[in-house]
Motif scaffolding. Structure first.
Motif, PDB file in Angstrom:
ATOM      1  N   ILE A  63     -11.924 -12.672 -47.180  1.00  0.00           N
ATOM      2  CA  ILE A  63     -11.434 -12.345 -48.521  1.00  0.00           C
ATOM      3  C   ILE A  63     -12.486 -12.684 -49.569  1.00  0.00           C
ATOM      4  N   ASP A  64     -13.132 -13.829 -49.432  1.00  0.00           N
ATOM      5  CA  ASP A  64     -14.182 -14.214 -50.376  1.00  0.00           C
ATOM      6  C   ASP A  64     -15.340 -13.225 -50.361  1.00  0.00           C
ATOM      7  N   ALA A  65     -15.669 -12.680 -49.185  1.00  0.00           N
ATOM      8  CA  ALA A  65     -16.761 -11.702 -49.096  1.00  0.00           C
ATOM      9  C   ALA A  65     -16.399 -10.421 -49.823  1.00  0.00           C
ATOM     10  N   VAL A  66     -15.160  -9.952 -49.681  1.00  0.00           N
ATOM     11  CA  VAL A  66     -14.728  -8.729 -50.370  1.00  0.00           C
ATOM     12  C   VAL A  66     -14.693  -8.948 -51.872  1.00  0.00           C
ATOM     13  N   VAL A  67     -14.206 -10.111 -52.306  1.00  0.00           N
ATOM     14  CA  VAL A  67     -14.134 -10.413 -53.738  1.00  0.00           C
ATOM     15  C   VAL A  67     -15.544 -10.534 -54.323  1.00  0.00           C
ATOM     16  N   VAL A  94     -12.516  -9.135 -58.198  1.00  0.00           N
ATOM     17  CA  VAL A  94     -11.093  -9.295 -57.904  1.00  0.00           C
ATOM     18  C   VAL A  94     -10.340  -7.989 -58.108  1.00  0.00           C
ATOM     19  N   VAL A  95     -10.596  -7.315 -59.223  1.00  0.00           N
ATOM     20  CA  VAL A  95      -9.889  -6.067 -59.501  1.00  0.00           C
ATOM     21  C   VAL A  95     -10.293  -4.988 -58.499  1.00  0.00           C
ATOM     22  N   GLY A  96     -11.559  -4.933 -58.160  1.00  0.00           N
ATOM     23  CA  GLY A  96     -12.020  -3.951 -57.183  1.00  0.00           C
ATOM     24  C   GLY A  96     -11.443  -4.189 -55.801  1.00  0.00           C
ATOM     25  N   ALA A 105      -5.109 -15.877 -57.399  1.00  0.00           N
ATOM     26  CA  ALA A 105      -5.121 -14.443 -57.663  1.00  0.00           C
ATOM     27  C   ALA A 105      -4.520 -14.242 -59.050  1.00  0.00           C
ATOM     28  N   HIS A 106      -5.272 -14.634 -60.060  1.00  0.00           N
ATOM     29  CA  HIS A 106      -4.755 -14.651 -61.427  1.00  0.00           C
ATOM     30  C   HIS A 106      -4.475 -13.249 -61.954  1.00  0.00           C
ATOM     31  N   PHE A 107      -5.280 -12.278 -61.539  1.00  0.00           N
ATOM     32  CA  PHE A 107      -5.035 -10.896 -61.965  1.00  0.00           C
ATOM     33  C   PHE A 107      -3.692 -10.404 -61.433  1.00  0.00           C
ATOM     34  N   LEU A 108      -3.417 -10.653 -60.163  1.00  0.00           N
ATOM     35  CA  LEU A 108      -2.128 -10.249 -59.589  1.00  0.00           C
ATOM     36  C   LEU A 108      -0.972 -10.966 -60.273  1.00  0.00           C
ATOM     37  N   ALA A 109      -1.154 -12.226 -60.609  1.00  0.00           N
ATOM     38  CA  ALA A 109      -0.098 -12.970 -61.293  1.00  0.00           C
ATOM     39  C   ALA A 109       0.180 -12.369 -62.665  1.00  0.00           C
ATOM     40  N   ALA A 110      -0.874 -12.016 -63.390  1.00  0.00           N
ATOM     41  CA  ALA A 110      -0.683 -11.415 -64.710  1.00  0.00           C
ATOM     42  C   ALA A 110      -0.004 -10.053 -64.605  1.00  0.00           C
ATOM     43  N   ILE A 126      -8.574  -5.295 -55.153  1.00  0.00           N
ATOM     44  CA  ILE A 126      -7.182  -4.826 -55.163  1.00  0.00           C
ATOM     45  C   ILE A 126      -7.127  -3.312 -55.323  1.00  0.00           C
ATOM     46  N   ALA A 127      -7.948  -2.776 -56.227  1.00  0.00           N
ATOM     47  CA  ALA A 127      -7.875  -1.358 -56.555  1.00  0.00           C
ATOM     48  C   ALA A 127      -8.395  -0.468 -55.438  1.00  0.00           C
ATOM     49  N   ASP A 128      -9.415  -0.897 -54.722  1.00  0.00           N
ATOM     50  CA  ASP A 128     -10.002  -0.048 -53.687  1.00  0.00           C
ATOM     51  C   ASP A 128      -8.994   0.324 -52.601  1.00  0.00           C
ATOM     52  N   PRO A 129      -8.321  -0.631 -51.951  1.00  0.00           N
ATOM     53  CA  PRO A 129      -7.329  -0.203 -50.957  1.00  0.00           C
ATOM     54  C   PRO A 129      -6.105   0.468 -51.573  1.00  0.00           C
ATOM     55  N   LEU A 130      -5.729   0.071 -52.803  1.00  0.00           N
ATOM     56  CA  LEU A 130      -4.552   0.648 -53.427  1.00  0.00           C
ATOM     57  C   LEU A 130      -4.731   2.136 -53.682  1.00  0.00           C
ATOM     58  N   PHE A 131      -5.920   2.522 -54.132  1.00  0.00           N
ATOM     59  CA  PHE A 131      -6.152   3.923 -54.472  1.00  0.00           C
ATOM     60  C   PHE A 131      -6.869   4.706 -53.382  1.00  0.00           C
ATOM     61  N   THR A 132      -7.079   4.109 -52.211  1.00  0.00           N
ATOM     62  CA  THR A 132      -7.639   4.860 -51.082  1.00  0.00           C
ATOM     63  C   THR A 132      -6.664   4.848 -49.904  1.00  0.00           C
ATOM     64  N   ASP A 133      -6.392   3.684 -49.348  1.00  0.00           N
ATOM     65  CA  ASP A 133      -5.552   3.597 -48.150  1.00  0.00           C
ATOM     66  C   ASP A 133      -4.060   3.741 -48.463  1.00  0.00           C
TER      67      ASP A 133
END
Length: 175
Positions: free
Chosen positions: A128-132, A137-139, A49-54, A141-148
């Motif tokens: 997880i692979d299906a969602v990614v 990767v950004v989507g 999860a390189h985006f999360l690490a950054a 993370i962003a989809d549940p963060l800005f909805t749920d």
């Protein structure tokens, strides 16, 4: 080899978290918190999860820790922190050594095949692979963060703002 690196990062993260709570000075606690956040970023890299690490390194270990350091220095003017930092680093190093030893002993007692993961890890990885694959990767993370979790996200930002304003008000000289 990946499991050993994961255990190392996990031990440093837990040791740093303990150092945050039991640190005698705010600066030593801050250094322990930076070690914890950097270890969590390392765990994110292991999970690819390189985006999360950054984001972990840039936002939390970078910007927020600088902000916390500013607030700590604002509240404790005129205090020499060199001895406190030296104590905190030795304390953190001892926690890492004790944690690595405990981890090695635990792995020796549990055997090499025990991972401690319950359930079907392959099914979770496939989900997880299906969602990614669908959103990126950004989507993913962003989809549940800005909805749920948008309310929790906004409340966290508001809580940080209130803490900073309270620290500035407490540090203001009384007239």
């Amino acid at each position: 080899m990946t499991e050993i690196v994961f255990v190392l990062f996990a031990v440093v993260a837990v040791g740093g978290a303990i150092g945050v709570v039991v640190g005698r000075s705010p600066v030593a606690s801050l250094l322990s918190m930076i070690a914890t956040l950097a270890s969590v970023a390392g765990i994110y890299v292991l999970f690819e999860a390189h985006f999360l690490a950054a984001i972990q390194v840039l936002v939390y270990a970078g910007a927020i820790m600088v902000l916390f350091l500013f607030v700590i220095m604002l509240l404790n003017l005129g205090h020499d922190y060199r001895a406190d930092v030296k104590y905190g680093l030795w304390y953190l190093l001892s926690l890492v050594v004790v944690g690595l030893t405990a981890g090695a002993l635990l792995q020796g007692f549990m055997g090499t095949g025990a991972t401690g993961v319950r359930g079907d890890g392959a099914a979770a990885a496939a989900a997880i692979d299906a969602v990614v694959a669908e959103k990126g990767v950004v989507g993913a993370i962003a989809d549940p963060l800005f909805t749920d979790y948008v309310v929790a996200f906004e409340l966290t930002g508001l809580l940080l703002l209130v803490a900073i304003v309270a620290a500035v008000v407490l540090a203001k000289p009384r007239t």
